[in-house]
Design a protein around this motif. Structure first.
Motif, short mmCIF file in Angstrom:
data_model
loop_
_atom_site.label_atom_id
_atom_site.label_comp_id
_atom_site.label_asym_id
_atom_site.label_seq_id
_atom_site.Cartn_x
_atom_site.Cartn_y
_atom_site.Cartn_z
N ALA A 153 0.94 -0.80 -0.16
CA ALA A 153 0.01 0.39 -0.13
C ALA A 153 0.44 0.90 -0.22
N LYS A 154 2.05 1.36 0.43
CA LYS A 154 3.31 2.51 0.24
C LYS A 154 2.43 3.39 1.30
N VAL A 155 2.42 3.12 3.12
CA VAL A 155 2.63 3.55 3.97
C VAL A 155 3.16 3.17 4.67
N ALA A 156 3.60 4.17 5.26
CA ALA A 156 4.53 5.01 6.69
C ALA A 156 3.69 5.01 7.66
N VAL A 157 3.86 4.42 8.85
CA VAL A 157 3.29 4.73 10.18
C VAL A 157 4.66 5.43 11.16
N PHE A 158 4.55 6.20 11.53
CA PHE A 158 5.52 6.88 12.63
C PHE A 158 4.76 6.83 13.43
N LEU A 159 5.23 6.47 15.30
CA LEU A 159 4.74 6.90 16.28
C LEU A 159 5.58 7.85 16.61
N ASP A 160 5.32 9.40 16.79
CA ASP A 160 6.10 10.22 17.09
C ASP A 160 5.84 10.57 18.93
N GLY A 161 7.49 10.91 19.68
CA GLY A 161 6.99 11.11 21.19
C GLY A 161 6.36 12.30 21.10
#
Ligand SMILES: [Zn+2]
Length: 150
Positions: free
Chosen positions: A64-72
């Protein structure tokens, strides 16, 4: 420019620094398991090259070309919890500003390379965030199917 890493002068900063280790922090694990429960399958620790930017999102949906970032909240200066450091301000203020600027460069590079970027704040509900990711993954897949194959 590399600035020297100052000794944390308060227990709050020490705690925040310890709590923001890159790998396996608890908000990250909560998000992962919430996504997994929705049936989402993703890659962890995968490096993505987008133009000149090489980045390791917290979760990657390769098809799907989805990038997930969990940002502190601290490191990425969330509006609600991103405190303005009073001690070592000469060090922290530009450092945090650099982090935010780098986030935006990463977002732009990924978007230019056809990626959908999802940024999840550490303070967000993991379940709501996972829902958002799921919706974007579905949409990205539909978009990919709608595009003509060359
Ligand atoms: Zn926050």
């Amino acid at each position: 420019v590399t600035l020297p890493y100052p000794t944390p002068t308060s227990t709050v900063v020490s705690r925040v620094m310890r709590g923001n280790r890159k790998v396996g922090t608890r908000p990250e694990l909560r998000l992962r398991s919430a996504m997994h429960r929705l049936g989402l399958r993703y890659r962890i620790g995968l490096a993505v090259q987008a133009g000149h930017v090489r980045v390791r999102p917290d979760a990657v949906f390769t098809r799907a070309k989805v990038a997930v970032f969990l940002d502190g909240c601290y490191w990425h200066a969330c509006n609600t919890h991103g405190t303005r450091p009073a001690s070592n301000a000469d060090y922290w203020v530009p450092k945090l500003a650099n982090n935010v600027a780098r986030d935006r460069r990463v977002d732009e590079a990924l978007a230019a390379a056809g990626w959908t970027v999802v940024r999840v704040w550490e303070h967000e509900s993991a379940i709501a965030a996972a829902d958002r990711v799921a919706a974007l993954v579905v949409r990205a897949k539909l978009g990919a199917w709608a595009r003509p194959r060359l």
